[in-house]
Design an enzyme around this catalytic site. Sequence first.
Site, short mmCIF file in Angstrom:
data_model
loop_
_atom_site.label_atom_id
_atom_site.label_comp_id
_atom_site.label_asym_id
_atom_site.label_seq_id
_atom_site.Cartn_x
_atom_site.Cartn_y
_atom_site.Cartn_z
CE1 TYR A 157 80.01 5.85 36.04
CE2 TYR A 157 78.39 7.03 37.38
CZ TYR A 157 78.71 6.29 36.25
OH TYR A 157 77.72 6.00 35.32
CE LYS A 161 79.51 7.33 32.61
NZ LYS A 161 79.09 6.83 31.30
P1 NAP Z 1 78.43 -2.14 32.62
O1 NAP Z 1 77.57 -3.38 32.68
O2 NAP Z 1 79.44 -1.93 33.70
O3 NAP Z 1 79.19 -2.17 31.20
C1 NAP Z 1 80.27 -1.33 30.94
C2 NAP Z 1 80.87 -1.73 29.60
O4 NAP Z 1 82.00 -0.87 29.32
C3 NAP Z 1 81.42 -3.17 29.53
O5 NAP Z 1 81.12 -3.70 28.27
C4 NAP Z 1 82.91 -2.97 29.68
O6 NAP Z 1 83.70 -4.01 29.13
C5 NAP Z 1 83.08 -1.70 28.88
N1 NAP Z 1 84.34 -0.98 29.13
C6 NAP Z 1 84.86 -0.60 30.30
N2 NAP Z 1 86.03 0.04 30.11
C7 NAP Z 1 86.25 0.06 28.77
C8 NAP Z 1 87.28 0.58 27.95
N3 NAP Z 1 88.36 1.19 28.46
N4 NAP Z 1 87.17 0.44 26.60
C9 NAP Z 1 86.12 -0.21 26.07
N5 NAP Z 1 85.11 -0.73 26.80
C10 NAP Z 1 85.17 -0.59 28.14
O7 NAP Z 1 77.53 -0.83 32.56
P2 NAP Z 1 75.97 -0.66 32.20
O8 NAP Z 1 75.18 -0.81 33.44
O9 NAP Z 1 75.66 -1.48 31.02
O10 NAP Z 1 75.93 0.89 31.83
C11 NAP Z 1 76.15 1.34 30.50
C12 NAP Z 1 76.56 2.80 30.52
O11 NAP Z 1 75.52 3.58 31.10
C13 NAP Z 1 77.81 3.12 31.34
O12 NAP Z 1 78.49 4.16 30.69
C14 NAP Z 1 77.27 3.60 32.67
O13 NAP Z 1 78.20 4.47 33.30
C15 NAP Z 1 76.03 4.32 32.22
N6 NAP Z 1 74.91 4.36 33.16
C16 NAP Z 1 74.46 3.21 33.73
C17 NAP Z 1 73.36 3.26 34.56
C18 NAP Z 1 72.79 2.00 35.18
O14 NAP Z 1 72.03 2.12 36.14
N7 NAP Z 1 73.10 0.82 34.67
C19 NAP Z 1 72.70 4.48 34.81
C20 NAP Z 1 73.19 5.63 34.17
C21 NAP Z 1 74.28 5.55 33.35
P3 NAP Z 1 83.98 -5.38 29.95
O15 NAP Z 1 82.75 -6.23 29.77
O16 NAP Z 1 85.18 -5.92 29.27
O17 NAP Z 1 84.20 -5.00 31.38
O1 F7E Z 2 74.44 1.41 44.61
C1 F7E Z 2 74.04 1.43 48.21
C2 F7E Z 2 75.11 2.33 47.60
O2 F7E Z 2 76.27 0.40 43.27
C3 F7E Z 2 73.15 1.89 44.87
C4 F7E Z 2 75.69 2.64 38.40
O3 F7E Z 2 75.07 1.91 37.37
O4 F7E Z 2 73.64 3.78 38.97
C5 F7E Z 2 74.66 2.94 39.49
O5 F7E Z 2 75.34 3.57 40.57
C6 F7E Z 2 73.07 2.34 46.32
C7 F7E Z 2 74.23 3.23 46.74
O6 F7E Z 2 74.52 1.85 42.15
C8 F7E Z 2 75.62 -1.74 48.95
O7 F7E Z 2 75.87 2.98 48.59
C9 F7E Z 2 74.29 -0.37 49.96
O8 F7E Z 2 73.75 4.28 47.54
O9 F7E Z 2 73.89 -0.39 42.92
P1 F7E Z 2 74.82 0.72 43.21
P2 F7E Z 2 74.85 3.41 42.08
O10 F7E Z 2 75.98 3.78 42.95
O11 F7E Z 2 73.56 4.14 42.29
C10 F7E Z 2 74.09 5.05 38.46
C11 F7E Z 2 72.88 5.78 37.92
C12 F7E Z 2 75.22 4.92 37.50
O12 F7E Z 2 75.36 5.73 36.60
C13 F7E Z 2 76.29 3.93 37.83
O13 F7E Z 2 77.01 3.58 36.65
O14 F7E Z 2 73.14 1.19 47.15
N1 F7E Z 2 74.55 0.15 48.73
N2 F7E Z 2 74.94 -1.52 50.11
C14 F7E Z 2 75.36 -0.68 48.07
N3 F7E Z 2 75.88 -0.61 46.83
C15 F7E Z 2 76.67 -1.63 46.42
N4 F7E Z 2 77.17 -1.62 45.17
N5 F7E Z 2 76.97 -2.69 47.27
C16 F7E Z 2 76.48 -2.78 48.53
O15 F7E Z 2 76.76 -3.73 49.26
#
Ligand code: NAP
Ligand code: F7E
Length: 363
Positions: A157, A161
């Site tokens: 991932y 990115k």
């Molecule tokens: P999310 O809830 O997982 O939403 C992802 C979106 O992308 C969904 O609408 C999904 O559609 C769509 N999608 C996936 N594959 C696609 C494809 N091939 N073509 C068109 N659409 C597609 O993610 P989020 O938390 O809102 O995050 C938004 C963005 O910010 C993402 O790029 C993520 O990597 C980035 N980001 C998130 C965080 C965070 O903490 N949330 C932090 C840093 C960066 P479906 O609904 O159909 O699955």
């Molecule tokens: O995990 C630990 C896991 O999956 C956070 C995405 O939005 O933020 C997100 O990525 C932490 C990790 O988020 C479980 O190992 C423990 O250390 O909620 P997460 P993430 O991996 O930080 C970044 C900024 C993005 O860009 C991504 O799109 O929590 N952890 N136990 C767990 N995580 C999950 N999912 N499930 C567990 O049971």
Amino acid sequence: MKFKKALITGITGQDGSYLAEFLLKKKYIVHGIKRKSSSFNTSRIDHIYDNKSYKNKFYLHYGDLLDPNSLTDLINKIKPDEIYNLAAQSHVGVSFQLPNYTTQVNSLGTLNLLHAIYDCGLESKTKFYQASTSELYGEIQESRQSEKTSFYPKSPYATSKLFAYWITKNYRESYKIFASNGILFNHESPRRGETFVTRKITMGISKIIYGLDKCLYLGNIYSLRDWGHARDYVEMCWKVLQYKKPDDFVIATEKQYSVKYFVDECFKYLRIKIKWYGNGLKEYAKIVSFDYKKYPFLKKNMIIIRISRKYFRPNEVNNLIGNASKAKKLLKWKPKTNIYQLIKEMMDADLEYTRKSQIKYKL
Ligand code: NAP
Ligand code: F7E
């Protein structure tokens, strides 16, 4: 009056739904790309679609980041002032199982969008926002991560990115597209996907409280994150594109907590006392005391949290905390929601959701 037009990819996701609401309030015409799915995938935006005051202001189109034709056609037809690329395979854990797919969507998908702007001759009209991430820092090279900190991605991932981050800069420099990266640290909400850890915790606890489950299984509870609220962060995505020039910005609360702390604070909010025992894969938490009338499905000494190997990743990002000084200064960034307010909002929403589904289940 001429309204600005925005195109959002990933509109059906957590951030897409909050951003659509935010831009509509700012009087934008909002177009969203949703992908074809065998079941409904619009639950986060149905309330917007059904809102009569957004008639002729909110449009959904089928498209996919992996289908460049669909992107070029839409961009050519809409000629958006701003594109927000939020679509991604966004789960770090899942990216180890789907490395190729994750790379195609997150890396090539971003390139497809940028190139569509170029192909449509919209370089000087359409601004581009790329959803970059704190995961780029991975194995941290500085105690607090800023725009100047070196990257060290630790998952498919994060690596995908990294390409998207650089190709956004390349198209900025090569074709003078107003293309910016928002390097956002974790942000959560009641609309967070249920397999991300915060939502998994608030949903898991809610199910146990209503007797629909017995125990919540987690992975690395010592992982440290800088958690903000998605509603606050989408405002920053917009601000990044309103800045006088294209640039890259870290958005973070600058506060850090462990997954275990998040669990503890959820129980504290609910006034349920728990105690931790053991360590490693044998660590667990038991219920010590609670209000029997309020929580009839709970039992004293019930083991409520256990650790499972299944949720550990092949390569873990243990420790992230942002330095958002640049955004604070130039974009007037100030996080509005602290972790306790976030927990309250998520717990309340999931308890209510579970209460309603329990009634449905019993019927
Ligand atoms: P999310 O809830 O997982 O939403 C992802 C979106 O992308 C969904 O609408 C999904 O559609 C769509 N999608 C996936 N594959 C696609 C494809 N091939 N073509 C068109 N659409 C597609 O993610 P989020 O938390 O809102 O995050 C938004 C963005 O910010 C993402 O790029 C993520 O990597 C980035 N980001 C998130 C965080 C965070 O903490 N949330 C932090 C840093 C960066 P479906 O609904 O159909 O699955
Ligand atoms: O995990 C630990 C896991 O999956 C956070 C995405 O939005 O933020 C997100 O990525 C932490 C990790 O988020 C479980 O190992 C423990 O250390 O909620 P997460 P993430 O991996 O930080 C970044 C900024 C993005 O860009 C991504 O799109 O929590 N952890 N136990 C767990 N995580 C999950 N999912 N499930 C567990 O049971």
